[in-house]
Design a protein around this motif. Sequence first.
Motif, short mmCIF file in Angstrom:
data_model
loop_
_atom_site.label_atom_id
_atom_site.label_comp_id
_atom_site.label_asym_id
_atom_site.label_seq_id
_atom_site.Cartn_x
_atom_site.Cartn_y
_atom_site.Cartn_z
N HIS A 160 0.86 -1.21 0.00
CA HIS A 160 0.00 0.00 0.00
C HIS A 160 0.88 1.24 0.00
N HIS B 30 1.31 5.42 -1.92
CA HIS B 30 0.92 6.50 -2.83
C HIS B 30 2.23 7.12 -3.32
N ARG C 289 4.09 18.27 1.87
CA ARG C 289 3.18 18.86 2.87
C ARG C 289 3.81 18.93 4.25
N TYR D 117 -5.58 15.66 11.11
CA TYR D 117 -5.52 15.39 9.67
C TYR D 117 -6.80 15.87 8.99
N TYR E 258 -4.25 11.22 -7.05
CA TYR E 258 -3.97 12.64 -6.88
C TYR E 258 -4.21 13.40 -8.18
N THR F 171 1.05 5.29 9.53
CA THR F 171 0.06 6.37 9.47
C THR F 171 -0.35 6.79 10.88
N ASP G 209 2.02 2.76 3.51
CA ASP G 209 1.10 3.86 3.17
C ASP G 209 1.87 5.10 2.72
N PRO H 254 2.57 11.91 0.97
CA PRO H 254 3.12 13.15 1.54
C PRO H 254 2.34 13.71 2.72
N GLY H 255 1.13 13.16 2.98
CA GLY H 255 0.31 13.74 4.03
C GLY H 255 0.32 12.93 5.31
N SER H 256 -0.12 11.68 5.23
CA SER H 256 -0.35 10.93 6.46
C SER H 256 0.76 9.95 6.83
O1 NIG Z 1 -3.92 6.32 3.26
N1 NIG Z 1 -6.65 8.18 3.44
C1 NIG Z 1 -6.44 8.37 2.26
N2 NIG Z 1 -5.23 8.34 1.69
C2 NIG Z 1 -4.01 8.44 2.38
C3 NIG Z 1 -3.63 9.82 2.69
C4 NIG Z 1 -3.26 10.53 1.46
C5 NIG Z 1 -2.84 11.94 1.69
O2 NIG Z 1 -3.03 12.50 2.77
O3 NIG Z 1 -2.27 12.51 0.72
C6 NIG Z 1 -3.94 7.50 3.55
O4 NIG Z 1 -3.86 7.90 4.72
#
Ligand code: NIG
Length: 421
Positions: free
Chosen positions: A86, A88, A95, A108, A158, A304, A330, A333-335
């Motif tokens: 998993h 992205h 971020r 978040y 994205y 995460t 996971d 760039p965010g979580s």
């Molecule tokens: O697995 N929850 C959705 N997608 C991601 C976060 C993606 C993001 O914040 O860019 C996740 O936590």
Amino acid sequence: VSATPAAAAPPADLVVTNLREVVTCDPSRSGGPLGIVPGGALAAREGRIVWVGPEARLGADVTVEPDTEWMDGDGQVALPGFVDSHTHLVFAGSREEEYALRARGASYQEIAAAGGGILSTVCATRAASADELVALALPRLGRALEHGTTTMEVKSGYGLTTADEIKMLEAARRLGALQPVEIHATFCGAHEVPDEYKGRTDAYVDLVVGEMLPAVTGRRLAEYVDVFCEAGVFSVAQARRVLEAGARAGLRAKFHADEFVPLGGAELAAEIGALSADHLLCARVEGVTRMKAAGVTAALLPGTAFFLGLPYAPARAFLDTGVRVALASDFNPGSSMGLNLQLVMTMAVSQMKMSPEEALLGVTLHGAAAMGLEADVGSLVRGKQCDVVLAAVPNWRFVSYFYGVNHVQRVLKRGRLVFER
Ligand code: NIG
Ligand code: FE
């Protein structure tokens, strides 16, 4: 089960000897749940394993040829290449300001509601060309490889327009051809509702199902379909629509389920027979029990919870149901801005109370199951790909026990040395 009889094994073109232990992750072999062979050796031909056993048996069991390559394991520990089920991986922008905001108390979801979150990465990714996305992701893949990852799932999500989702998936395909980590792509057009569809989620689902999905499958750009099934994003009913349409088009479902609220994602995964349900931070144990009965893998992503400062998934309660538990990064760039699966194993053991054995199986054999790839990768077994991590550790437990450092010295992908420190 002991070593394979010589008569049946084809001649080896690669032999690796002088290994402290070979951790096969083959539960059918003697040597505990990890099928550990002390003083082991392994042999491969054309990128596939032909034999694993005690080095003392090598001469009797394995046929070698004059041009067989002999690799000295230098007393290191051999493990299956890690399978990150998993990620992205493909995105533009970053971020780090959200990371700082969370340290000041923002959640978040609050950041996402204020225009940050996934949609800020969507802006940056829409503005990037496929070439730029490839150039940004290549060094990340290099980092993953040097930390032992040899197989990786990569999502779209994205772009959120047909053209931008295709651009992301084409970047993923090119990345697979440019470097050694094996890439398997997931169409995640239902990752978020883009601004232009705000308040019209059903209309966006129509676009995902009616236009994006056929465009993606027509180009054979993805093997899996994902949806962010979450309060305020896609409901269980909307997720079911996307996943069932994906299944009809030949994509296997593996999706974001019960990450922030107990919405019923685990139950949905069981009902539709998904390959995996991922996150499950808030999943009901009853839902996970149904997943077990339906053969769905639970993919837990402790990075995460760690990165967002949230409670971890109740892995022990899930394991008690008998469900297969995979662990993945996971990476996004965010979580979860991390892709070191050695550290993910440490989190699983110290924070989720998984045993070191369960944690290692999570990033190998069970990661492969979460991708439907258990016939090819995830354990060191005759017939599977010769994807091997060589670690400079006194025994395999040090890979997660001595944490925050990289123990990987060498990586083989399909029998080829693709990383060496
Ligand atoms: O697995 N929850 C959705 N997608 C991601 C976060 C993606 C993001 O914040 O860019 C996740 O936590
Ligand atoms: Fe994710």
